[in-house]
Design a protein around this motif. Structure first.
Motif, mmCIF file in Angstrom:
data_model
loop_
_atom_site.group_PDB
_atom_site.id
_atom_site.type_symbol
_atom_site.label_atom_id
_atom_site.label_comp_id
_atom_site.label_asym_id
_atom_site.label_seq_id
_atom_site.Cartn_x
_atom_site.Cartn_y
_atom_site.Cartn_z
ATOM 1 N N CYS A 51 0.839 -1.197 0.000
ATOM 2 C CA CYS A 51 0.000 0.000 0.000
ATOM 3 C C CYS A 51 0.876 1.249 0.000
ATOM 4 C CB CYS A 51 -0.907 0.013 1.230
ATOM 5 S SG CYS A 51 -2.130 -1.313 1.246
ATOM 6 N N LEU A 52 0.325 2.324 -0.543
ATOM 7 C CA LEU A 52 1.031 3.598 -0.623
ATOM 8 C C LEU A 52 0.426 4.582 0.367
ATOM 9 C CD1 LEU A 52 1.152 3.866 -4.522
ATOM 10 C CD2 LEU A 52 2.795 2.750 -2.989
ATOM 11 N N ALA A 53 1.266 5.432 0.942
ATOM 12 C CA ALA A 53 0.815 6.323 2.008
ATOM 13 C C ALA A 53 0.389 7.698 1.519
ATOM 14 C CB ALA A 53 1.916 6.483 3.054
ATOM 15 N N ASP A 54 0.905 8.135 0.353
ATOM 16 C CA ASP A 54 0.602 9.495 -0.083
ATOM 17 C C ASP A 54 0.822 9.614 -1.584
ATOM 18 O OD1 ASP A 54 3.397 9.686 -0.448
ATOM 19 O OD2 ASP A 54 3.656 10.434 1.603
ATOM 20 N N ASN A 55 0.644 10.836 -2.102
ATOM 21 C CA ASN A 55 0.778 11.072 -3.538
ATOM 22 C C ASN A 55 2.201 10.900 -4.047
ATOM 23 O OD1 ASN A 55 -1.913 11.576 -3.822
ATOM 24 N ND2 ASN A 55 -1.732 13.801 -3.845
ATOM 25 N N ASP A 56 3.172 10.872 -3.154
ATOM 26 C CA ASP A 56 4.557 10.638 -3.542
ATOM 27 C C ASP A 56 4.913 9.157 -3.523
ATOM 28 O OD1 ASP A 56 5.156 13.365 -3.923
ATOM 29 O OD2 ASP A 56 5.417 13.623 -1.756
ATOM 30 N N ALA A 57 3.895 8.312 -3.323
ATOM 31 C CA ALA A 57 4.045 6.851 -3.377
ATOM 32 C C ALA A 57 4.991 6.304 -2.313
ATOM 33 C CB ALA A 57 4.493 6.405 -4.767
ATOM 34 N N ARG A 58 5.002 6.935 -1.145
ATOM 35 C CA ARG A 58 5.752 6.354 -0.032
ATOM 36 C C ARG A 58 5.014 5.120 0.468
ATOM 37 N NH1 ARG A 58 6.002 11.947 0.874
ATOM 38 N NH2 ARG A 58 8.132 12.790 0.880
ATOM 39 N N LEU A 59 5.764 4.109 0.847
ATOM 40 C CA LEU A 59 5.151 2.881 1.332
ATOM 41 C C LEU A 59 4.424 3.133 2.647
ATOM 42 C CD1 LEU A 59 7.965 0.293 0.561
ATOM 43 C CD2 LEU A 59 5.839 0.652 -0.699
ATOM 44 N N ALA A 60 3.238 2.557 2.780
ATOM 45 C CA ALA A 60 2.439 2.716 3.999
ATOM 46 C C ALA A 60 2.854 1.664 5.017
ATOM 47 C CB ALA A 60 0.956 2.579 3.670
ATOM 48 N N LEU A 61 3.171 2.116 6.218
ATOM 49 C CA LEU A 61 3.602 1.207 7.277
ATOM 50 C C LEU A 61 2.434 0.861 8.189
ATOM 51 C CD1 LEU A 61 7.002 2.893 8.217
ATOM 52 C CD2 LEU A 61 6.557 1.083 6.529
ATOM 53 N N SER A 64 0.860 -0.344 13.901
ATOM 54 C CA SER A 64 1.307 -1.043 15.107
ATOM 55 C C SER A 64 2.730 -1.580 14.992
ATOM 56 C CB SER A 64 0.355 -2.202 15.421
ATOM 57 O OG SER A 64 0.343 -3.141 14.355
ATOM 58 N N ASP A 65 3.336 -1.459 13.799
ATOM 59 C CA ASP A 65 4.692 -1.973 13.598
ATOM 60 C C ASP A 65 5.341 -1.184 12.465
ATOM 61 O OD1 ASP A 65 7.034 -3.324 13.153
ATOM 62 O OD2 ASP A 65 6.121 -5.318 13.041
ATOM 63 N N LYS A 66 6.220 -0.257 12.810
ATOM 64 C CA LYS A 66 6.804 0.624 11.798
ATOM 65 C C LYS A 66 7.748 -0.101 10.845
ATOM 66 C CE LYS A 66 10.681 2.216 14.688
ATOM 67 N NZ LYS A 66 11.334 3.423 15.260
ATOM 68 N N TYR A 67 8.072 -1.355 11.136
ATOM 69 C CA TYR A 67 8.936 -2.128 10.250
ATOM 70 C C TYR A 67 8.138 -3.059 9.332
ATOM 71 C CZ TYR A 67 12.507 -0.501 13.471
ATOM 72 O OH TYR A 67 13.323 0.289 14.240
ATOM 73 N N LYS A 68 6.824 -2.941 9.381
ATOM 74 C CA LYS A 68 5.964 -3.800 8.573
ATOM 75 C C LYS A 68 5.181 -2.955 7.579
ATOM 76 C CE LYS A 68 2.326 -7.320 8.995
ATOM 77 N NZ LYS A 68 1.452 -8.058 9.951
ATOM 78 N N ILE A 69 5.211 -3.354 6.313
ATOM 79 C CA ILE A 69 4.507 -2.625 5.254
ATOM 80 C C ILE A 69 3.067 -3.131 5.155
ATOM 81 C CG2 ILE A 69 4.411 -2.191 2.761
ATOM 82 C CD1 ILE A 69 7.447 -2.459 2.715
#
Length: 261
Positions: A51-61, A64-69
């Motif tokens: 999944c993508l987090a924003d319009n810049d296509a950053r990966l969504a974390l 509950s776990d910042k190391y998991k996409i």
């Protein structure tokens, strides 16, 4: 199914994901496959995508776990590539089968319309037959439309409800998506129930090895600039849709079949 005195077992394929695969198999086994033979039923499991987090296509974390996409199933358009890669389509063709019916589990009343829709497809020689339902203007369901390109090409295809009204207003229809004299929109509701002629379907999929056009499906939270998924997390994802197969057809002969479900 009985045809001229011969009994025919119709193959039944279910597409699952990591979220539904085990539960689907358990449901089938605990109910003796609802009267079908286990060999009739094939399970095709689709993969998930990031999944993508924003319009810049950053990966969504994962919150509950910042190391998991975060991941999500790729969309029901995966059914085309899975059917192609599994070899089932060629197997069905060898067995003399002629049609493939796609339906989603949220439309149980569809089965009342299948025999007549198949009859229309066979007698009219349609490669594609799309069942639809009456739709109120601006109802949150895609509308079946006939699109005409500036060069004269035409296509009968679904337009998503959030795109239909602005598309109409931008092309000379100032009232946008509005009801006509019947009390319904002139663009009937798409319920993603497709009947495809097997031979032409296989030939089209051979051109791309079953791949269907993908798009990013953004859904914004009000007042925010990130996407949301069905699960409610902030994300968007690349998605394939079952009806997007129609975009790949070189010269489709397709029909809109009304069915009051």
């Amino acid at each position: 199914m009985v045809d001229e005195g011969c009994q025919t077992k119709i193959p039944f394929v279910i597409m699952t994901s990591d979220d539904t695969n085990a539960l689907t198999i358990k449901l089938l086994e605990s109910n003796s496959y609802f009267g079908m033979e286990p060999s009739q039923v094939k399970i095709l499991k689709q993969e998930k995508v990031a999944c993508l987090a924003d319009n810049d296509a950053r990966l969504a974390l994962d919150p509950s776990d910042k190391y998991k996409i975060q991941t999500k199933p790729h969309g029901h358009g995966d059914v085309h590539s899975l059917l192609y890669s599994s070899g089932l389509l060629e197997q069905w063709k060898t067995e003399g089968r002629k049609w493939v019916l796609f339906f989603q589990d949220t439309n149980g009343l569809l089965f009342n319309a299948i025999p007549s829709a198949l009859g229309v497809s066979a007698t009219k020689g349609y490669n594609v037959n799309s069942l639809a339902v009456p739709r109120k203007a601006k109802e949150t369901i895609g509308g079946i439309t006939k699109l005409t390109h500036v060069d004269g090409r035409t296509m009968v295809i679904n337009v998503e409800y959030n795109q239909l009204d602005p598309l109409l207003r931008a092309t000379g229809h100032p009232d946008g998506d509005s009801n006509c004299e019947t009390g319904y929109s002139p663009y009937p509701g798409n319920i993603n129930q497709l009947i495809l002629e097997l031979g032409p379907y296989i030939e089209e999929l051979k051109k791309t090895h079953g791949a269907i056009s993908e798009f990013v499906n953004p859904k914004y939270l009000e007042g925010a600039c990130w996407f949301i998924t069905v699960r409610g997390f902030g994300s968007g994802y690349g998605e394939e849709r079952m009806q997007s197969y129609l975009l790949s057809i070189s010269s489709p002969t397709n029909c809109l079949s009304w069915s009051a479900l």
